[in-house]
Design a protein around this motif. Structure first.
Motif, PDB file in Angstrom:
ATOM      1  N   ASP A   1      14.105   7.077   1.294  1.00 14.19           N
ATOM      2  CA  ASP A   1      13.922   7.853   0.057  1.00 14.19           C
ATOM      3  C   ASP A   1      13.082   9.093   0.311  1.00 14.19           C
ATOM      4  OD1 ASP A   1      15.356   5.917  -1.322  1.00 14.19           O
ATOM      5  OD2 ASP A   1      13.611   5.086  -2.365  1.00 14.19           O
ATOM      6  N   MET A   2      12.066   8.944   1.153  1.00 19.02           N
ATOM      7  CA  MET A   2      11.207  10.091   1.442  1.00 19.02           C
ATOM      8  C   MET A   2      12.002  11.191   2.157  1.00 19.02           C
ATOM      9  SD  MET A   2       7.526   8.353   2.265  1.00 19.02           S
ATOM     10  CE  MET A   2       6.588   9.837   1.828  1.00 19.02           C
ATOM     11  N   TYR A   3      12.858  10.794   3.098  1.00 19.87           N
ATOM     12  CA  TYR A   3      13.691  11.784   3.779  1.00 19.87           C
ATOM     13  C   TYR A   3      14.746  12.362   2.838  1.00 19.87           C
ATOM     14  CZ  TYR A   3      11.652  11.173   8.345  1.00 19.87           C
ATOM     15  OH  TYR A   3      10.771  11.177   9.398  1.00 19.87           O
ATOM     16  N   LYS A   4      15.291  11.547   1.973  1.00 12.33           N
ATOM     17  CA  LYS A   4      16.297  12.032   1.018  1.00 12.33           C
ATOM     18  C   LYS A   4      15.699  13.090   0.098  1.00 12.33           C
ATOM     19  CE  LYS A   4      19.608  10.377  -2.419  1.00 12.33           C
ATOM     20  NZ  LYS A   4      19.184  11.048  -3.629  1.00 12.33           N
ATOM     21  N   ASN A   5      14.463  12.868  -0.326  1.00 10.69           N
ATOM     22  CA  ASN A   5      13.818  13.764  -1.289  1.00 10.69           C
ATOM     23  C   ASN A   5      12.925  14.825  -0.647  1.00 10.69           C
ATOM     24  OD1 ASN A   5      14.855  12.465  -3.672  1.00 10.69           O
ATOM     25  ND2 ASN A   5      13.512  10.753  -3.153  1.00 10.69           N
ATOM     26  N   GLY A   6      12.666  14.711   0.642  1.00  7.54           N
ATOM     27  CA  GLY A   6      11.797  15.669   1.319  1.00  7.54           C
ATOM     28  C   GLY A   6      10.331  15.501   0.972  1.00  7.54           C
ATOM     29  N   TYR A   7       9.898  14.273   0.767  1.00  5.82           N
ATOM     30  CA  TYR A   7       8.490  13.994   0.451  1.00  5.82           C
ATOM     31  C   TYR A   7       7.717  13.758   1.747  1.00  5.82           C
ATOM     32  CZ  TYR A   7      10.084  13.045  -4.347  1.00  5.82           C
ATOM     33  OH  TYR A   7      10.642  13.123  -5.606  1.00  5.82           O
ATOM     34  N   ASN A   8       6.824  14.654   2.070  1.00  3.90           N
ATOM     35  CA  ASN A   8       5.972  14.603   3.261  1.00  3.90           C
ATOM     36  C   ASN A   8       6.747  14.813   4.561  1.00  3.90           C
ATOM     37  OD1 ASN A   8       3.210  14.114   4.388  1.00  3.90           O
ATOM     38  ND2 ASN A   8       4.292  12.479   5.452  1.00  3.90           N
ATOM     39  N   VAL A   9       8.036  14.971   4.471  1.00  3.46           N
ATOM     40  CA  VAL A   9       8.889  15.184   5.643  1.00  3.46           C
ATOM     41  C   VAL A   9       9.928  16.242   5.267  1.00  3.46           C
ATOM     42  CG1 VAL A   9       8.636  12.849   6.605  1.00  3.46           C
ATOM     43  CG2 VAL A   9      10.435  13.310   4.948  1.00  3.46           C
TER      44      VAL A   9
ATOM     45  N   LEU B   1       0.831  -1.205   0.000  1.00  3.37           N
ATOM     46  CA  LEU B   1       0.000   0.000   0.000  1.00  3.37           C
ATOM     47  C   LEU B   1       0.866   1.256   0.000  1.00  3.37           C
ATOM     48  CD1 LEU B   1      -3.056  -0.767   2.281  1.00  3.37           C
ATOM     49  CD2 LEU B   1      -3.093  -0.106  -0.125  1.00  3.37           C
ATOM     50  N   GLY B   2       1.983   1.195   0.706  1.00  3.20           N
ATOM     51  CA  GLY B   2       2.911   2.327   0.658  1.00  3.20           C
ATOM     52  C   GLY B   2       3.348   2.618  -0.765  1.00  3.20           C
ATOM     53  N   TYR B   3       3.693   1.565  -1.503  1.00  2.57           N
ATOM     54  CA  TYR B   3       4.084   1.739  -2.905  1.00  2.57           C
ATOM     55  C   TYR B   3       2.931   2.307  -3.733  1.00  2.57           C
ATOM     56  CZ  TYR B   3       8.544  -0.713  -2.466  1.00  2.57           C
ATOM     57  OH  TYR B   3       9.821  -1.069  -2.120  1.00  2.57           O
ATOM     58  N   CYS B   4       1.734   1.796  -3.513  1.00  2.00           N
ATOM     59  CA  CYS B   4       0.574   2.290  -4.263  1.00  2.00           C
ATOM     60  C   CYS B   4       0.415   3.794  -4.090  1.00  2.00           C
ATOM     61  CB  CYS B   4      -0.707   1.579  -3.814  1.00  2.00           C
ATOM     62  SG  CYS B   4      -0.831  -0.148  -4.320  1.00  2.00           S
TER      63      CYS B   4
ATOM     64  N   LYS C   1       0.124   9.247   2.997  1.00  2.00           N
ATOM     65  CA  LYS C   1      -0.339   7.857   3.181  1.00  2.00           C
ATOM     66  C   LYS C   1       0.814   6.875   2.999  1.00  2.00           C
ATOM     67  CE  LYS C   1      -4.947   7.363   3.335  1.00  2.00           C
ATOM     68  NZ  LYS C   1      -5.641   6.586   4.318  1.00  2.00           N
ATOM     69  N   ALA C   2       1.665   7.108   1.998  1.00  2.00           N
ATOM     70  CA  ALA C   2       2.825   6.233   1.795  1.00  2.00           C
ATOM     71  C   ALA C   2       3.683   6.223   3.053  1.00  2.00           C
ATOM     72  CB  ALA C   2       3.636   6.695   0.588  1.00  2.00           C
ATOM     73  N   TYR C   3       3.928   7.412   3.602  1.00  2.00           N
ATOM     74  CA  TYR C   3       4.719   7.538   4.820  1.00  2.00           C
ATOM     75  C   TYR C   3       4.076   6.759   5.967  1.00  2.00           C
ATOM     76  CZ  TYR C   3       7.247   9.732   8.670  1.00  2.00           C
ATOM     77  OH  TYR C   3       8.017   9.945   9.790  1.00  2.00           O
ATOM     78  N   GLU C   4       2.770   6.884   6.108  1.00  2.00           N
ATOM     79  CA  GLU C   4       2.072   6.183   7.192  1.00  2.00           C
ATOM     80  C   GLU C   4       2.224   4.666   7.064  1.00  2.00           C
ATOM     81  OE1 GLU C   4      -2.006   7.477   7.171  1.00  2.00           O
ATOM     82  OE2 GLU C   4      -1.464   9.534   7.708  1.00  2.00           O
TER      83      GLU C   4
END
Length: 185
Positions: free
Chosen positions: A117-125, A78-81, A94-97
């Motif tokens: 990856d989310m922290y590297k790119n700053g996505y939602n964080v 679901l994170g990938y979705c 939602k991916a982060y959650e």
């Protein structure tokens, strides 16, 4: 249990449509009975377009059933979705959650490196390369622990190898970069 075991054993009999039709029927019956593994497996068939026509919305619906029952792989999927917007618009929150849930509950290395990856790119964080690298290293340590089987190792090695070449946080180290990048291959 016997029906699920049979369906799982025959899940990849793609050259036998009569068997695959029966596998799908068994999964659907088991889902109606509340079986989360059947939901996960049928969801994967829809997601990958394996035997069934690819349908990301149906895959996400089935993954949700399995995730709500605590299935580790469904939580990660679901994170990938949500991250890639397969079934709807991209939703990094939602991916982060879901990936946080998978990392905390199961120490799932795929969830960990995707959080990285989310922290590297700053996505939602807030963008934080140091935290991303920490998550990559923790994910690799989990993968290297005894009896852990995961296909995330190559993805993690790719990220670590690249970091040893280009990171603003790690000291550049060509031999470590080569080690990880070769292993990623």
């Amino acid at each position: 249990d016997a029906a699920l075991d049979w369906a799982c054993q025959h899940h990849d009999y793609l050259e036998h449509p009569e068997i695959m039709d029966r596998v799908v029927d068994v999964y659907e019956t088991l889902i109606d009975m509340g079986n989360p593994v059947a939901a996960l497996n049928l969801g994967s068939m829809y997601y990958n377009g394996t035997y069934l026509e690819r349908d990301y919305k149906e895959a996400a619906r089935l993954y949700q059933i399995a995730a709500d029952a605590g299935e580790e792989e469904a939580i990660c999927n679901l994170g990938y979705c949500y991250y890639y917007g397969r079934h709807q618009e991209v939703d990094y929150r939602k991916a982060y959650e879901y990936w946080t849930l998978g990392a905390l509950l199961f120490q799932n290395p795929s969830c960990m490196y995707k959080l990285g990856d989310m922290y590297k790119n700053g996505y939602n964080v807030e963008q934080n390369e140091q935290h991303a690298l920490h998550l990559y290293f923790v994910a690799m340590n989990v993968c290297m622990s005894d009896d852990y089987q995961d296909d995330a190792i190559a993805d993690i090695d790719l990220r670590l190898g690249t970091a040893f070449l280009h990171s603003d946080v790690l000291e550049h180290d060509a031999s470590n970069a080569l080690f990880h990048l070769n292993r990623a291959l």
